[in-house]
Motif scaffolding. Structure first.
Motif, short mmCIF file in Angstrom:
data_model
loop_
_atom_site.label_atom_id
_atom_site.label_comp_id
_atom_site.label_asym_id
_atom_site.label_seq_id
_atom_site.Cartn_x
_atom_site.Cartn_y
_atom_site.Cartn_z
N THR A 130 8.95 1.47 9.12
CA THR A 130 8.79 -0.11 9.66
C THR A 130 7.98 0.05 11.06
OG1 THR A 130 10.63 -0.20 10.71
CG2 THR A 130 10.65 -0.80 8.40
N GLN A 136 1.25 2.34 10.91
CA GLN A 136 1.23 1.33 10.12
C GLN A 136 -0.28 0.98 9.46
OE1 GLN A 136 4.02 -1.25 9.77
NE2 GLN A 136 4.72 0.98 10.27
N GLU A 196 16.56 -2.48 8.95
CA GLU A 196 15.26 -3.11 8.56
C GLU A 196 14.36 -2.20 7.64
OE1 GLU A 196 13.82 -4.23 12.31
OE2 GLU A 196 14.84 -6.19 12.51
N GLN A 197 14.88 -0.71 8.26
CA GLN A 197 14.15 0.53 7.66
C GLN A 197 14.68 0.67 6.25
OE1 GLN A 197 11.31 2.69 8.68
NE2 GLN A 197 11.66 2.76 6.28
N ARG A 212 13.12 -1.73 3.98
CA ARG A 212 11.83 -1.42 3.73
C ARG A 212 11.69 -0.42 2.66
NH1 ARG A 212 6.41 -1.90 2.92
NH2 ARG A 212 5.28 -0.08 3.54
#
Length: 289
Positions: A128, A156, A193-194, A197
């Motif tokens: 992320t 990204q 969050e990772q 992901r």
């Protein structure tokens, strides 16, 4: 005005080494190949050593002289010659992207498949933005905050290869479970969050994620991380090895073959894909409590 020297980009090196192999397979010397092209021997040597460029049409003539008939070989090497000096999107970040890193992004953009063993971090293609900023900031020793932000943006942007039209990059990532227990004091939600992901990206048909458990049998990955980059057509794989000074590359079959064998043994030692995703889901759920 004298001509500018040819920069031996990694694409030129891959092209040159492949042409050398095909020439040897055909049983021809440098002088034989040069004569077929109406060149002098030194020019052929420069092409094979990435010290001189070669046009796609000249690649076609060389391959015919070598007795190559496979249209996929023609297409792959002609495209490599066409793109050898092409500027990529990452040139916009030339102030922060080192030449070695630019080489890797070029490899990744040309690749058909990437196999990565990552014992300490989530691989860059699966990170992320927040995770990327945290790890880049923690790893780099002398980068200003704006440079860290730019490098996170590059990371990204690289992920576009996962969904490129027609031939998305195939990724097989094996991550040690220790990397999934990383904590970020300033922004605790980063790891949750990772993990989310990883679960999301693993749903892509071209992405496979495995986790190496703490109780795994001893395997070649204990030596350290590596990335094996594979290409369509006849060009050989490339292995990327990273350290604090940047990346180094192994480009010959003799050097890369042990890493392909090692990756198979690492894959066999890791949890199955199903068990890996279940573990990641449990860890992600744990962050919610």
């Amino acid at each position: 005005m004298p001509n500018s020297p040819v920069v031996p980009t990694i694409r030129r090196r891959r092209l040159g080494s492949t042409l050398r192999r095909l020439r040897n397979d055909a049983g021809l010397t440098l002088d034989d190949a040069a004569a077929a092209m109406g060149w002098k021997g030194p020019k052929m040597s420069k092409v094979e050593n990435a010290a001189a460029g070669i046009r796609p049409a000249q690649v076609t003539d060389l391959l015919k002289a070598y007795g190559v008939t496979d249209p996929e070989v023609f297409a792959a090497l002609e495209n490599l010659a066409k793109d050898a000096g092409k500027r990529g999107w990452w040139q916009t970040y030339s102030g922060v992207v080192t030449s070695a890193y630019a080489d890797y992004i070029a490899l990744e953009s040309d690749a058909e498949k990437v196999c990565e063993w990552s014992p300490l971090l989530v691989p860059g293609l699966l990170q992320t933005a927040a995770y990327a900023r945290e790890v880049i900031g923690g790893i780099t020793l002398d980068r200003a905050p704006e440079e860290i932000t730019a490098l996170a943006e590059v990371r990204q942007a690289r992920q576009a290869v996962l969904s490129r039209p027609g031939h998305p990059l195939e990724v097989w990532a094996i991550i040690h479970v220790a990397a999934l227990h990383q904590r970020f004091a300033i922004r605790p939600a980063t790891m949750r969050e990772q993990l989310r992901r990883l679960l999301d990206v693993a749903e892509l048909p071209n992405v496979t994620v495995q986790v190496m458990p703490l109780d795994a049998t001893v395997h070649p990955g204990t030596v350290g991380a590596f990335t094996l980059v594979g290409f369509p057509g006849p060009t050989p794989d490339v292995v990327s090895l990273e350290n604090l000074r940047g990346a180094t590359y192994l480009e010959g079959d003799e050097d890369t073959a042990p890493f392909a064998k090692a990756f198979e043994r690492i894959r066999a030692a890791a949890l199955s894909v199903e068990d890996s995703l279940a573990l990641i889901a449990d860890l992600e759920e744990g962050h919610r409590k």
